[in-house]
Write a protein that holds these residues in place. Structure first.
Motif, PDB file in Angstrom:
ATOM      1  N   TYR A 197      -6.918   1.853  -5.641  1.00 15.97           N
ATOM      2  CA  TYR A 197      -6.239   3.146  -5.714  1.00 15.97           C
ATOM      3  C   TYR A 197      -7.076   4.230  -5.037  1.00 15.97           C
ATOM      4  CZ  TYR A 197      -3.430   6.969  -7.661  1.00 15.97           C
ATOM      5  OH  TYR A 197      -2.629   8.069  -7.816  1.00 15.97           O
ATOM      6  N   GLY A 198      -8.402   4.126  -5.210  1.00 16.14           N
ATOM      7  CA  GLY A 198      -9.308   5.089  -4.580  1.00 16.14           C
ATOM      8  C   GLY A 198      -9.233   5.001  -3.057  1.00 16.14           C
ATOM      9  N   VAL A 199      -9.147   3.756  -2.538  1.00 17.49           N
ATOM     10  CA  VAL A 199      -9.038   3.556  -1.077  1.00 17.49           C
ATOM     11  C   VAL A 199      -7.748   4.183  -0.571  1.00 17.49           C
ATOM     12  CG1 VAL A 199      -8.717   1.795   0.725  1.00 17.49           C
ATOM     13  CG2 VAL A 199     -10.540   1.525  -0.992  1.00 17.49           C
ATOM     14  N   GLN A 200      -6.651   4.003  -1.339  1.00 20.48           N
ATOM     15  CA  GLN A 200      -5.365   4.611  -0.953  1.00 20.48           C
ATOM     16  C   GLN A 200      -5.490   6.135  -0.847  1.00 20.48           C
ATOM     17  OE1 GLN A 200      -2.485   2.902  -0.192  1.00 20.48           O
ATOM     18  NE2 GLN A 200      -3.652   1.003  -0.504  1.00 20.48           N
ATOM     19  N   LEU A 201      -6.169   6.718  -1.855  1.00 26.04           N
ATOM     20  CA  LEU A 201      -6.357   8.176  -1.856  1.00 26.04           C
ATOM     21  C   LEU A 201      -7.263   8.615  -0.707  1.00 26.04           C
ATOM     22  CD1 LEU A 201      -6.842   8.853  -5.704  1.00 26.04           C
ATOM     23  CD2 LEU A 201      -4.849   9.475  -4.339  1.00 26.04           C
ATOM     24  N   SER A 202      -8.275   7.774  -0.411  1.00 29.48           N
ATOM     25  CA  SER A 202      -9.204   8.074   0.684  1.00 29.48           C
ATOM     26  C   SER A 202      -8.487   8.042   2.026  1.00 29.48           C
ATOM     27  CB  SER A 202     -10.360   7.069   0.659  1.00 29.48           C
ATOM     28  OG  SER A 202     -11.316   7.389   1.634  1.00 29.48           O
ATOM     29  N   ILE A 203      -7.595   7.027   2.175  1.00 30.33           N
ATOM     30  CA  ILE A 203      -6.807   6.909   3.425  1.00 30.33           C
ATOM     31  C   ILE A 203      -5.906   8.127   3.587  1.00 30.33           C
ATOM     32  CG2 ILE A 203      -4.956   5.577   4.561  1.00 30.33           C
ATOM     33  CD1 ILE A 203      -6.345   3.038   3.253  1.00 30.33           C
ATOM     34  N   ALA A 204      -5.370   8.581   2.415  1.00 32.20           N
ATOM     35  CA  ALA A 204      -4.485   9.755   2.447  1.00 32.20           C
ATOM     36  C   ALA A 204      -5.262  11.051   2.642  1.00 32.20           C
ATOM     37  CB  ALA A 204      -3.672   9.816   1.166  1.00 32.20           C
TER      38      ALA A 204
END
Length: 595
Positions: A277-284
């Motif tokens: 989930y953190g990676v998703q937020l980082s990508i965003a």
């Protein structure tokens, strides 16, 4: 087994009342209290530096994106400083807590032992020595562990959890909500599962302990086992115990397997979910890689601290229970005895003893009257013998003279003065007892004789040993007076122990002497030597002789025959022998016809 018992210590609920009782321990800190408070300051500083570590690590990782080597060097130096400070703060925290604990518990131990030694015999009649020993060892060890590490660890973990949540929320609220909804639940489940497995492991320990009991009993009674040719029976008994150990051990292994699977799937799965989930937020673009790294470190703080804090809380519950049990003993009312480290000054009494209508029941069984209206007088220098069947109260009379117990009614006078008007130390300082089962302390022969007069000179000890017929056998040992007697005098024979007890009594030079069946368990040769020593010991003092062997009391000035708590016959040996159908005459005929 000590550690095993310690783990079995009962817990106490943490309430305002139990906490107030536990805080009484600080009363024994004396001038060391400041160390605890300064230790708390260093604890706070340790926690703060621990919380700073993930923040710096995240900033260091973000230097990759910024491609700023200079900044990376500065942050690395900052991290090094954080670690240095944390190690310094940790050193002072631990040192101060240990110093505070050792000094405080030394005072508690001394207060506890001082109170125990001064407690009346009524207390010891319904308490086991093993239980009291456990209070001084296991309970104090539990308090020691708690004051040294548990409290500080509990507070540190608590600060880390709160601080980590604040830092997590400041990084990203969405990721924090997701983490809070999963990580603590998994952590709590892991703790519950872990506790269940520990209980199962304890079952295995119990079973192994039971199997060891079989081994211990067999080895201790090996002569009986062999005499009855029961080796096969003992082997079968041990095999059954071992089978149970194996069955429980295998089941426990399966549960540990389930636990390992649970950890791999749930705990690591949770970490994967948070990172994903953190990676998703980082990508965003909502958080940087460095912030994600910091977030993961703070999450691991929360997970580890949540798991550890439950166990620490359980340890604190045990410590509060231990503190309550220690204070129960400290609250017991002691006898009025001076405990300062000096040899008390004893004012000599003459030694006239009078029992006026004395009645007594033991506090543990008040419904059974042991003594009923006892009347007799022992003038200075007289030998008064007390005989009768077992359990009729002979030794009780000795206990009442020494004021081990309080009488129910009547009065005991010494030199015409009530026994309760005497200072307890002075009263007992004028009395000496030579019991049937002599208790010696595990030091040297010299130390055991000097127990009667701790400040005795070498010459006085030698004279006492000679008068007690002990000098010759002592000189026969290679170390002579420096010979170690062993626990309870186990290295000496019964006759040797008795003669050392007589030397001890001689050195004390009492006005009233109590001989409680002092020769009943000795062989003829030892009895002769002990009897000679007793004759010297009885000279010039009032002697109360409790006897089974009537041959030892023929010369007594007065013989009291106790039957069912009353004096049924009273007189000299010759007077009592002439009583038709008298109990003394019957006892005498039985003993002398068998000898």
């Amino acid at each position: 087994m000590g550690r095993f018992k310690e783990n079995d210590l009962p817990k106490s609920k943490i309430t305002a009342s139990s906490l107030n009782k536990a805080l009484l321990i600080f009363k024994y800190a004396a001038h060391h209290k400041w160390k605890f408070y300064v230790g708390l300051v260093f604890l706070l500083l340790t926690s703060v530096t621990a919380l700073a570590f993930p923040k710096f690590m995240g900033m260091l990782v973000d230097c990759v994106n910024k491609k700023d080597a200079g900044l990376a060097n500065e942050i690395a130096l900052g991290l090094g400083l954080v670690l240095l400070l944390q190690s310094v703060f940790s050193f002072f925290r631990l040192s101060l807590f240990v110093n505070f604990t050792e000094n405080t518990l030394a005072n508690v131990r001394l207060a506890l032992y001082t109170n125990l030694v001064k407690l009346p015999m009524t207390f010891f009649s319904h308490k086991r020595v093993g239980e009291l020993n456990s209070r001084i060892s296991n309970d104090i060890t539990q308090i020691q562990d708690t004051l040294t590490t548990t409290i500080s660890e509990f507070l540190r973990q608590f600060i880390l959890i709160i601080g980590s949540f604040i830092m997590l929320a400041s990084i990203n609220i969405k990721l924090t909500i997701m983490m809070v909804s999963v990580v603590p639940l998994v952590g709590v489940a892991a703790v519950i599962f872990g506790r269940f497995i520990r209980k199962y492991s304890k079952k295995v320990q119990d079973q192994v302990a039971e199997s060891q009991v079989v081994v211990e009993e067999t080895m201790q009674g090996i002569s009986i086992v062999k005499a009855f040719a029961n080796e096969w029976y003992e082997i079968a008994r041990y095999r059954d115990r071992i089978k149970e150990v194996v069955e429980i051990g295998i089941k426990g292994g399966q549960f540990r397997g389930y636990f390992a699977s649970f950890i791999i799937i749930c705990l690591f799965g949770t970490i994967v979910a948070v990172v994903w989930y953190g990676v998703q937020l980082s990508i965003a673009g909502e958080i940087t890689v460095g912030e994600l790294f910091t977030f993961i470190l703070y999450s691991s703080y929360v997970g580890a601290s949540s798991g550890g804090i439950a166990e620490l809380y359980a340890q604190m519950q045990k410590a509060i229970g231990a503190t309550e049990r220690v204070f129960e003993l400290l609250d017991e009312v002691p006898e009025k005895i001076d405990s300062s480290e000096h040899i008390p000054t004893i004012n000599k009494i003459k030694g006239d003893v009078t029992f006026n209508n004395v009645a007594f029941s033991y506090p543990s069984r008040k419904e059974i009257q042991v003594l009923k209206g006892i009347n007799f007088t022992a003038s200075f220098g007289q030998k008064i013998a007390i005989v009768g069947p077992s359990g009729m109260g002979k030794s009780t009379i000795a206990s009442l003279l020494l004021r081990f117990y309080d009488i129910n009614s009547g009065e005991i006078l010494i030199d015409g003065k009530n026994i309760y008007d005497y200072d307890l130390e002075n009263l007992r300082g004028n009395m000496s007892i030579v019991p049937q089962d002599v208790i010696l302390f595990g030091g040297t022969i010299k130390e055991n004789i000097a127990y009667g007069k701790p400040n005795a000179t070498e010459e006085e000890i030698n004279i006492a040993a000679k008068q007690a017929n002990a000098y010759d056998f002592i000189q026969g040992f290679p170390e002579k007076f420096e010979t170690i007697v062993g626990e309870r005098g186990i290295k000496l024979s019964g006759g040797q122990r008795q003669r050392i007890a007589i030397a001890r009594a001689l050195l004390k030079n009492p006005s009233v002497l109590i001989l409680d069946e002092a020769t009943s368990s000795l062989d003829s040769e030892s009895e002769k030597l002990v009897q000679e020593a007793l004759e010297i010991l009885m000279e010039g003092r009032t002697s109360i002789i409790i006897a089974h062997r009537l041959s030892t009391i023929r010369s007594a000035d007065q013989i009291l025959v106790l039957d069912n708590g009353k004096i049924s016959e009273q007189g000299t040996h010759q007077e009592l022998i002439n009583l038709e159908n008298g109990m003394y005459k019957n006892l005498s005929n039985l003993q002398f016809s068998n000898s």
